[in-house]
Design an enzyme around this catalytic site. Structure first.
Site, PDB file in Angstrom:
ATOM      1  N   ASP A 133      96.240 109.796  33.688  1.00 41.53           N
ATOM      2  CA  ASP A 133      95.998 109.675  34.948  1.00 41.53           C
ATOM      3  C   ASP A 133      95.165 110.706  35.310  1.00 41.53           C
ATOM      4  OD1 ASP A 133      96.232 107.857  37.383  1.00 41.53           O
ATOM      5  OD2 ASP A 133      97.404 109.100  38.635  1.00 41.53           O
ATOM      6  N   HIS A 134      93.844 111.530  34.849  1.00 44.05           N
ATOM      7  CA  HIS A 134      93.684 112.572  34.974  1.00 44.05           C
ATOM      8  C   HIS A 134      93.479 112.425  36.511  1.00 44.05           C
ATOM      9  CE1 HIS A 134      90.799 115.518  33.566  1.00 44.05           C
ATOM     10  NE2 HIS A 134      90.139 115.158  34.250  1.00 44.05           N
TER      11      HIS A 134
END
Length: 417
Positions: A307-308
């Site tokens: 979930d950068h």
């Protein structure tokens, strides 16, 4: 490009012939020419010898955010893909978190073109609704024909259940994948963190687990009625795992993911009001973490994602209430997961999921295109923020011990180290 990898330990549990065996691998013009115990280096071939070299098929991340267009100061597509390659990823799903948001076929074409010749494969999501406002469906069929692999109003809940019903029914005709972010905004209100003892003690407004679970119950009922393919991104509570497990037993076509930070950090880390721990969904309790990890091991949770989310310093170094949600995580994914799950399970987690998006899974065999991640699974370290390749430095993982370092990738006839 001709490359010879020397004494590489192959991690590929789906192929017992080579799994955990040391082999030389010869790559000619981007194709695996030979796999053997000892291969002499031909002329005009780059020989690669690295300490404790291990390889697997290229890794896949189902939830990545950059900034371009609109937030280039956070992360450009070019630097984001460079970060992904140095982190071991050959394929990433790009969330529609730019401005303007990609809600037309021309927007999808722009993203695909911007990623050309950058090595890593970028697979964009298009918005589910026009301008991600939740009012009317965007041009979903045209976007899919242009390369969109799913439809998502990034981190925004679908408040209108009828809109979700229509989206599932419509996309079912062309096997489109609909996302629904699990958050009932009326229950969540102006919450910032998990509702519980920590939020009360710190005086921060809470987001109850009910806000996530109520939305999931509604979405699963709509899916059962309408049919279609549903993905629920980044769940965070124990009951969410239970609800999705029950839906899968009923045969519903649903998948879900969890962010790595929700597997290792509880809301106890918020004591110092560090905004790098301000994420959405919020960090929950130790009980939730245990249930999420069990969900991963049992296969109820389909994907683990970094979930950068790069956020520029002006939106993080502010009061907690005013800070944006998100942490970067591509560079930390392998070192954290390897520490938690061990090497073989970690590689399974990092390579699964492409089929849900209609993306071909690479094969590690002679005659196939080389799509490898190269790494050392045993090196331990604590990352320093100044070593991060990402433009934004909002990392929740600084000083967290990692096990395993990535050397780089070989993909699309490129060596990216």
């Amino acid at each position: 490009m001709n490359v010879l990898l020397k004494s590489a330990t192959i991690v590929n549990s789906s192929d017992k012939k080579y799994h955990l065996k040391k082999r030389d691998i010869l790559i000619k013009n981007g194709v695996i020419a030979s796999i053997g115990t000892k291969i002499d280096s031909p002329s005009n071939t780059k020989e690669i010898k690295l300490k404790n070299l291990h390889i697997s098929i290229g890794w896949f991340d189902s939830s990545v955010n950059f900034g371009e267009p609109g937030y280039e100061e956070r992360e450009t597509i070019a630097n984001g893909l460079l970060t992904a390659s140095k982190s071991g990823f050959t394929d990433i799903i790009l969330n529609p978190s730019s401005t303007p948001v990609p809600d037309s076929s021309s927007d999808i074409v722009f993203l695909k073109n911007a990623a050309q010749n950058k090595g890593v494969n970028l697979h964009p999501l298009g918005c589910l609704t026009n301008s991600a406002k939740g009012d009317s469906l965007a041009e979903l069929f045209d976007m899919q024909n242009s390369g969109a692999v799913g439809f998502y109003d990034n981190k925004k809940a679908i408040t209108n259940p009828n809109l979700l019903k229509i989206a599932l029914q419509y996309t079912d005709s062309f096997e489109g994948l609909v996302y629904s972010f699990p958050l009932d905004t009326r229950i969540a209100g102006k919450g910032q963190v998990n509702e519980g003892a920590v939020s009360t003690r710190l005086g921060l407004k809470g987001i109850p687990a009910l806000a996530e679970e109520l939305q999931i119950v509604r979405d699963l009922l709509v899916l059962e009625y309408a049919g279609g393919k549903l993905h629920i991104p980044t769940i965070s509570t124990a009951n969410s795992v239970k609800l999705i497990a029950e839906a899968k037993k009923k045969g519903l076509n649903v998948t879900c993911s969890v962010a790595i930070h929700n597997l290792i950090f509880s809301d106890d880390v918020l004591q110092d009001f560090n905004t790098n721990y301000k994420v959405l969904p919020p960090l929950r309790t130790s009980k939730d973490i245990r249930a999420l990890i069990k969900g991963v091991k049992d296969g109820v949770i389909d994907f683990i994602t970094s979930d950068h989310t790069p956020i520029n310093i002006e939106n993080k170094k502010v009061e907690f209430d005013n800070a944006d949600y998100g942490t970067i995580g591509l560079e930390n994914a392998f070192g954290i997961l390897n520490q938690m799950f061990g090497l073989e399970k970690t590689i399974i987690l990092l390579t699964k999921g492409r089929d849900r998006y209609g993306i071909t899974t690479p094969l590690l065999k002679e005659g196939e295109k080389a799509c490898f991640t190269l790494f050392n699974p045993d090196e331990t370290f604590k990352p320093k923020i100044e070593d991060s390749i990402s433009t934004s430095k909002n990392s929740a993982y600084i000083e967290k011990e990692h096990k395993g370092k990535v050397y780089g990738v070989i993909v699309n006839n490129n060596i990216l180290f």
